[in-house]
Design an enzyme around this catalytic site. Structure first.
Site, PDB file in Angstrom:
ATOM      1  N   HIS A  67       0.822  -1.214   0.000  1.00 27.73           N
ATOM      2  CA  HIS A  67       0.000   0.000   0.000  1.00 27.73           C
ATOM      3  C   HIS A  67       0.854   1.261   0.000  1.00 27.73           C
ATOM      4  O   HIS A  67       2.046   1.223   0.268  1.00 27.73           O
ATOM      5  CB  HIS A  67      -0.979   0.027   1.185  1.00 27.73           C
ATOM      6  CG  HIS A  67      -0.366   0.074   2.551  1.00 27.73           C
ATOM      7  ND1 HIS A  67      -0.075  -1.047   3.291  1.00 27.73           N
ATOM      8  CD2 HIS A  67      -0.014   1.122   3.348  1.00 27.73           C
ATOM      9  CE1 HIS A  67       0.414  -0.703   4.464  1.00 27.73           C
ATOM     10  NE2 HIS A  67       0.476   0.628   4.528  1.00 27.73           N
ATOM     11  N   GLU A  70      -8.363   4.881   9.747  1.00 23.50           N
ATOM     12  CA  GLU A  70      -7.926   4.618   8.375  1.00 23.50           C
ATOM     13  C   GLU A  70      -9.018   4.014   7.519  1.00 23.50           C
ATOM     14  O   GLU A  70      -9.950   3.389   8.024  1.00 23.50           O
ATOM     15  CB  GLU A  70      -6.708   3.694   8.381  1.00 23.50           C
ATOM     16  CG  GLU A  70      -6.964   2.330   8.991  1.00 23.50           C
ATOM     17  CD  GLU A  70      -5.719   1.458   8.941  1.00 23.50           C
ATOM     18  OE1 GLU A  70      -4.769   1.731   9.678  1.00 23.50           O
ATOM     19  OE2 GLU A  70      -5.711   0.513   8.155  1.00 23.50           O
ATOM     20  N   GLN A 130      -3.970   3.424   1.516  1.00 24.26           N
ATOM     21  CA  GLN A 130      -4.330   3.515   2.940  1.00 24.26           C
ATOM     22  C   GLN A 130      -4.461   5.005   3.282  1.00 24.26           C
ATOM     23  O   GLN A 130      -3.466   5.728   3.317  1.00 24.26           O
ATOM     24  CB  GLN A 130      -3.228   2.874   3.790  1.00 24.26           C
ATOM     25  CG  GLN A 130      -3.499   2.921   5.282  1.00 24.26           C
ATOM     26  CD  GLN A 130      -2.347   2.354   6.101  1.00 24.26           C
ATOM     27  OE1 GLN A 130      -1.185   2.637   5.817  1.00 24.26           O
ATOM     28  NE2 GLN A 130      -2.662   1.558   7.105  1.00 24.26           N
ATOM     29  N   GLU A 171       7.339   0.748   5.148  1.00 24.94           N
ATOM     30  CA  GLU A 171       6.687  -0.244   6.008  1.00 24.94           C
ATOM     31  C   GLU A 171       6.836  -1.614   5.359  1.00 24.94           C
ATOM     32  O   GLU A 171       6.844  -1.717   4.131  1.00 24.94           O
ATOM     33  CB  GLU A 171       5.202   0.144   6.131  1.00 24.94           C
ATOM     34  CG  GLU A 171       4.338  -0.783   6.964  1.00 24.94           C
ATOM     35  CD  GLU A 171       2.866  -0.325   6.999  1.00 24.94           C
ATOM     36  OE1 GLU A 171       2.561   0.828   6.578  1.00 24.94           O
ATOM     37  OE2 GLU A 171       2.024  -1.135   7.425  1.00 24.94           O
ATOM     38  N   HIS A 206       3.924   7.246   3.596  1.00 24.56           N
ATOM     39  CA  HIS A 206       4.831   6.091   3.552  1.00 24.56           C
ATOM     40  C   HIS A 206       4.446   5.163   2.424  1.00 24.56           C
ATOM     41  O   HIS A 206       3.355   5.249   1.870  1.00 24.56           O
ATOM     42  CB  HIS A 206       4.841   5.342   4.894  1.00 24.56           C
ATOM     43  CG  HIS A 206       3.531   4.709   5.282  1.00 24.56           C
ATOM     44  ND1 HIS A 206       2.557   5.378   5.982  1.00 24.56           N
ATOM     45  CD2 HIS A 206       3.031   3.458   5.071  1.00 24.56           C
ATOM     46  CE1 HIS A 206       1.525   4.560   6.196  1.00 24.56           C
ATOM     47  NE2 HIS A 206       1.793   3.390   5.644  1.00 24.56           N
TER      48      HIS A 206
HETATM   49  N1  CMX Z   1       8.576  10.356   5.566  1.00 25.89           N
HETATM   50  C1  CMX Z   1       9.821  10.875   5.375  1.00 25.89           C
HETATM   51  N2  CMX Z   1      10.533  11.476   6.354  1.00 25.89           N
HETATM   52  C2  CMX Z   1       9.945  11.553   7.561  1.00 25.89           C
HETATM   53  C3  CMX Z   1       8.677  11.018   7.834  1.00 25.89           C
HETATM   54  C4  CMX Z   1       7.972  10.418   6.767  1.00 25.89           C
HETATM   55  N3  CMX Z   1       6.749   9.897   6.930  1.00 25.89           N
HETATM   56  N4  CMX Z   1       8.372  11.229   9.130  1.00 25.89           N
HETATM   57  C5  CMX Z   1       9.421  11.889   9.658  1.00 25.89           C
HETATM   58  N5  CMX Z   1      10.360  12.082   8.715  1.00 25.89           N
HETATM   59  C6  CMX Z   1      11.626  12.797   8.888  1.00 25.89           C
HETATM   60  C7  CMX Z   1      11.371  14.197   9.398  1.00 25.89           C
HETATM   61  O1  CMX Z   1      11.147  15.097   8.334  1.00 25.89           O
HETATM   62  C8  CMX Z   1      12.639  14.506  10.156  1.00 25.89           C
HETATM   63  O2  CMX Z   1      13.638  14.919   9.270  1.00 25.89           O
HETATM   64  P1  CMX Z   1      14.584  16.207   9.594  1.00 25.89           P
HETATM   65  O3  CMX Z   1      15.321  15.798  10.858  1.00 25.89           O
HETATM   66  O4  CMX Z   1      15.461  16.294   8.385  1.00 25.89           O
HETATM   67  O5  CMX Z   1      13.648  17.338   9.810  1.00 25.89           O
HETATM   68  C9  CMX Z   1      13.032  13.162  10.734  1.00 25.89           C
HETATM   69  O6  CMX Z   1      12.383  12.163   9.912  1.00 25.89           O
HETATM   70  C10 CMX Z   1      12.545  12.989  12.166  1.00 25.89           C
HETATM   71  O7  CMX Z   1      11.174  13.257  12.152  1.00 25.89           O
HETATM   72  P2  CMX Z   1      10.317  13.847  13.334  1.00 25.89           P
HETATM   73  O8  CMX Z   1       9.272  14.742  12.743  1.00 25.89           O
HETATM   74  O9  CMX Z   1      11.188  14.405  14.429  1.00 25.89           O
HETATM   75  O10 CMX Z   1       9.549  12.581  13.840  1.00 25.89           O
HETATM   76  P3  CMX Z   1      10.007  11.410  14.804  1.00 25.89           P
HETATM   77  O11 CMX Z   1      11.482  11.180  14.732  1.00 25.89           O
HETATM   78  O12 CMX Z   1       9.361  11.615  16.121  1.00 25.89           O
HETATM   79  O13 CMX Z   1       9.235  10.195  14.078  1.00 25.89           O
HETATM   80  C11 CMX Z   1       9.300   8.257  12.736  1.00 25.89           C
HETATM   81  C12 CMX Z   1       9.588   9.753  12.792  1.00 25.89           C
HETATM   82  C13 CMX Z   1       9.546   7.780  11.332  1.00 25.89           C
HETATM   83  C14 CMX Z   1      10.221   7.530  13.737  1.00 25.89           C
HETATM   84  C15 CMX Z   1       7.808   8.064  13.152  1.00 25.89           C
HETATM   85  O14 CMX Z   1       6.993   8.756  12.234  1.00 25.89           O
HETATM   86  C16 CMX Z   1       7.384   6.623  13.197  1.00 25.89           C
HETATM   87  O15 CMX Z   1       7.619   5.913  14.167  1.00 25.89           O
HETATM   88  N6  CMX Z   1       6.708   6.125  12.116  1.00 25.89           N
HETATM   89  C17 CMX Z   1       6.237   4.749  12.082  1.00 25.89           C
HETATM   90  C18 CMX Z   1       4.800   4.618  12.545  1.00 25.89           C
HETATM   91  C19 CMX Z   1       3.835   5.322  11.654  1.00 25.89           C
HETATM   92  O16 CMX Z   1       4.192   6.103  10.776  1.00 25.89           O
HETATM   93  N7  CMX Z   1       2.510   5.015  11.873  1.00 25.89           N
HETATM   94  C20 CMX Z   1       1.432   5.574  11.095  1.00 25.89           C
HETATM   95  C21 CMX Z   1       1.024   4.657   9.951  1.00 25.89           C
HETATM   96  C22 CMX Z   1       0.361   3.384  10.451  1.00 25.89           C
HETATM   97  C23 CMX Z   1       0.121   2.357   9.351  1.00 25.89           C
HETATM   98  O17 CMX Z   1       0.676   2.437   8.269  1.00 25.89           O
HETATM   99  O18 CMX Z   1      -0.642   1.405   9.636  1.00 25.89           O
HETATM  100 CO    CO Z   2       0.733   1.694   6.294  1.00 24.83          CO
END
Ligand code: CMX
Ligand code: CO
Length: 157
Positions: A7, A43, A60, A134, A84
């Site tokens: 997705h 979602e 999604q 993912e 993502h």
């Molecule tokens: N795509 C690309 N880059 C991303 C991003 C994304 N979705 N999310 C964060 N970033 C980048 C930010 O821009 C930032 O970059 P800079 O330091 O250059 O500014 C860096 O990663 C850190 O980001 P942050 O805003 O400080 O966010 P966190 O570190 O707190 O969290 C992450 C980032 C990836 C660890 C967190 O989003 C995560 O755990 N994601 C996994 C869970 C998730 O996304 N769940 C929702 C979807 C559920 C599903 O699919 O079922």
């Molecule tokens: Co997802």
């Protein structure tokens, strides 16, 4: 082995308005809805096509349900858009281990629960050229049990 695009995750402010856009513009209907409290999202899954590994590809649509969720944080910074991508595999545990061994940060020690009872984990976007990635094993698409020595193969049972 990663065998399909499972997705594309799209972050939105208003799930119902976004669902309606996808229905009215493209004709995609909602196949499944849920709230995933752990991920902090409401979602809608739009089924786009089946894939030759027996799975499917989806859109999604994600609306945050809490301000401290990953999607809420991302929306506040970037606005709506692609959040993502997800690759499908029959073995999320094995593939996460192999990818982690290459030096890519895997965000969870153990896969967690995703859409429709799937098992999911994430790779850090900073290790994936800016793409939050993912890995998904759909419910019902788990890795088949290894055949036991001296018995018939798993597919013969
Ligand atoms: N795509 C690309 N880059 C991303 C991003 C994304 N979705 N999310 C964060 N970033 C980048 C930010 O821009 C930032 O970059 P800079 O330091 O250059 O500014 C860096 O990663 C850190 O980001 P942050 O805003 O400080 O966010 P966190 O570190 O707190 O969290 C992450 C980032 C990836 C660890 C967190 O989003 C995560 O755990 N994601 C996994 C869970 C998730 O996304 N769940 C929702 C979807 C559920 C599903 O699919 O079922
Ligand atoms: Co997802």
């Amino acid at each position: 082995m990663l065998t399909r695009i499972d997705h594309i995750g799209i972050a939105c402010h208003d799930l119902e308005r976004t669902v309606e856009f996808y229905r009215a513009t493209y004709g995609f209907e909602v196949f499944h809805r849920e709230v995933n409290e752990e991920q902090g999202v409401r979602e809608a899954m739009l089924r786009i096509n089946g894939t030759d590994d027996g799975g499917a590809s989806w859109i999604q649509l994600l609306e945050p349900v809490r301000e401290d969720s990953a999607v809420a944080k991302w929306l506040a910074k970037n606005g709506e858009g692609v959040h993502h991508i997800a690759f499908g595999t029959a073995d999320v545990d094995g593939d996460a281990q192999k990818i982690g061994d290459k030096g890519v940060r895997v965000l969870y020690d153990e896969p967690r629960t995703g859409s429709m009872g799937s098992r999911i984990t994430f790779l850090h976007p900073k290790d994936c050229h800016g793409v939050l990635t993912e890995l998904v094993t759909s419910a019902g698409a788990e890795k088949p049990a290894a055949p036991e020595h001296g018995s018939e193969s798993a597919t013969d049972r």
